[in-house]
Design an enzyme around this catalytic site. Structure first.
Site, PDB file in Angstrom:
ATOM      1  N   GLY A  21     -11.911  -9.445   5.878  1.00  0.00           N
ATOM      2  CA  GLY A  21     -12.181  -9.054   4.604  1.00  0.00           C
ATOM      3  C   GLY A  21     -12.013 -10.075   3.006  1.00  0.00           C
ATOM      4  O   GLY A  21     -11.680 -10.885   3.199  1.00  0.00           O
ATOM      5  N   CYS A  22     -13.684 -10.677   3.299  1.00  0.00           N
ATOM      6  CA  CYS A  22     -13.620 -12.075   3.096  1.00  0.00           C
ATOM      7  C   CYS A  22     -15.199 -12.873   2.289  1.00  0.00           C
ATOM      8  O   CYS A  22     -15.594 -11.264   1.961  1.00  0.00           O
ATOM      9  CB  CYS A  22     -14.397 -12.366   4.788  1.00  0.00           C
ATOM     10  SG  CYS A  22     -13.956 -12.562   5.796  1.00  0.00           S
ATOM     11  N   GLY A  23     -15.161 -13.264   1.978  1.00  0.00           N
ATOM     12  CA  GLY A  23     -16.192 -13.991   0.693  1.00  0.00           C
ATOM     13  C   GLY A  23     -17.977 -14.414   1.875  1.00  0.00           C
ATOM     14  O   GLY A  23     -17.743 -15.286   2.557  1.00  0.00           O
TER      15      GLY A  23
END
Length: 404
Positions: A21-23
């Site tokens: 779950g990232c940017g």
């Protein structure tokens, strides 16, 4: 030196449930004009995605950060000038970014295997370059499994007709090398990882925080490193363990979200391998099996499939629409041709409905999309986006917190 990669299955932990779950972010010159400004803006985007990534119990050990850019030909011409080979036409070579073990004997063994495969596939080994790195600001955990980073330069063989055929041949070389080294049980083989091997793009990444990327890779500070496309990623490995290889970008995408139907997708891909045929791959097809690599995360396995479909002759948008279709079954107002497209491909490919936000890149075009069952905006995807004072990242992993 700590063992690379993930711990084995134990207790309640199973590596097959690794999720991210990232940017994500990107900067593109829509006219396709390369410049230093694009790279610098992308690195600024990455630093502004710091709040979207995570670190371990050490604040200077990140879950992962990286950037994908077009091959900077002028930079490599200068960097390789004293290495015994010369780069002339940018269309006539490919570059591989390779993680290797620190042990010199093991490293040389793997390099020789790769060199043999390059020759067997009818391509030319131009030479090797040690990538300058600086681990001064890395945490002890990242240093303990830090790889030795080298670049390999491969000249196009005379029988290769065009850029896409060369890209396909480099894919075959990479897959053969991975099977012969990483998945062959060789001592130190778990350190062998090819971040990218392409005649179009190159990836700089690692088990870093966003702000460590430029300091770890001094190449990125060189004014000659230019690109028209730059894609960046700050990783938050939800309920998982970070590693150097699992940092993004991958070869064809960066991803924010989770893909929860993974096991069914993977099993069907394995089942279909025996029936696959391709005029483009020809006799090379079996060399790239298995298409889905068992030790990859959900994002890596998605990338495995997307890369294969795209190199098999489909356009990138076509391949993505196969993998994450819109909810077409009860969409009465959908165009009939589009509906027929989805219906036909539903018999060939299982959808990945949980993918949240994707950036797909081929080094010449960039595409942005969301999953078929959700349409929320990709968090932190805008240039210069500041951290929200009210938003918090939550991790269920013991002793992990968002990097500040």
């Amino acid at each position: 030196m700590t063992k690379a990669g993930l711990p084995p299955k134990q207790g309640l932990y199973d590596p097959q449930f690794e999720h991210d779950g990232c940017g994500v972010g990107f900067v593109v010159n829509i006219k396709g004009e390369k410049s230093r400004e694009i790279v610098e803006q992308a690195l600024t985007v990455l630093q502004n995605l710091d709040h979207r990534g995570a670190c371990g119990c050490e604040e200077n050990t990140g879950d992962g950060a990286g950037i994908l850019i077009q091959i900077p030909h002028t930079f490599f011409q200068d960097a390789c000038a004293g290495l015994g080979f010369h780069l002339t036409d940018p269309a006539e070579y490919g570059v591989g970014m390779i993680f290797l073990p620190d042990d010199r004997k093991q490293r040389r063994q793997f390099e020789k295997i790769l060199e043999q495969i390059i020759s067997q596939e009818g391509q030319k080994l131009l030479g090797w370059r040690k990538v300058p790195t600086d681990n001064l600001y890395l945490g002890d955990t990242a240093k303990a499994c830090e790889p030795f980073v080298r670049q390999v330069f491969i000249g196009r063989g005379e029988a290769v007709k065009d850029d896409l055929a060369f890209e396909r041949k480099l894919y075959v070389i990479r897959r053969r090398a991975e099977n012969a080294i990483r998945y062959a049980g060789l001592p130190g083989g778990d350190f062998f990882y090819i971040s990218s091997l392409s005649c179009r793009t190159i990836i700089y990444k690692g088990m870093l925080t966003p702000r460590q990327l430029m300091t770890f890779y001094p190449d990125l500070s060189d004014q000659a490193v230019e690109s028209a496309i730059a894609v960046v990623h700050s990783r938050f490995s939800t309920n998982t363990f970070p590693s150097w290889g699992r940092a993004h970008p991958y070869r064809y995408l960066i991803h924010n979200g989770e893909i929860n139907t993974l096991r069914g997708n993977e099993n069907w891909m394995h089942a279909r391998q025996g029936m696959l045929a391709s005029e483009l791959f020809g006799d090379d097809l079996k060399k790239v099996f298995p298409i889905i690599q068992e030790d990859g995360s959900d994002s890596a396995k998605f990338d495995n499939c997307l890369e294969f479909l795209s190199l098999s002759g489909r356009s990138l948008p076509h391949a993505v629409m196969m993998m994450i279709p819109e909810p077409w079954e009860n969409h009465d107002s959908m165009d009939k041709k589009k509906r027929a497209f989805y219906e036909y491909h539903s018999s060939l490919m299982e959808q990945r409905p949980q993918a949240v936000a994707l950036l797909r890149d081929q080094g010449r075009s960039r595409h942005h999309g969301v999953g078929s069952r959700g349409a929320r905006r990709a968090p932190g995807a805008g240039f210069g986006k500041a951290p929200s004072p009210t938003r918090k990242n939550v991790s269920c992993r013991y002793q992990r917190r968002p990097h500040r």
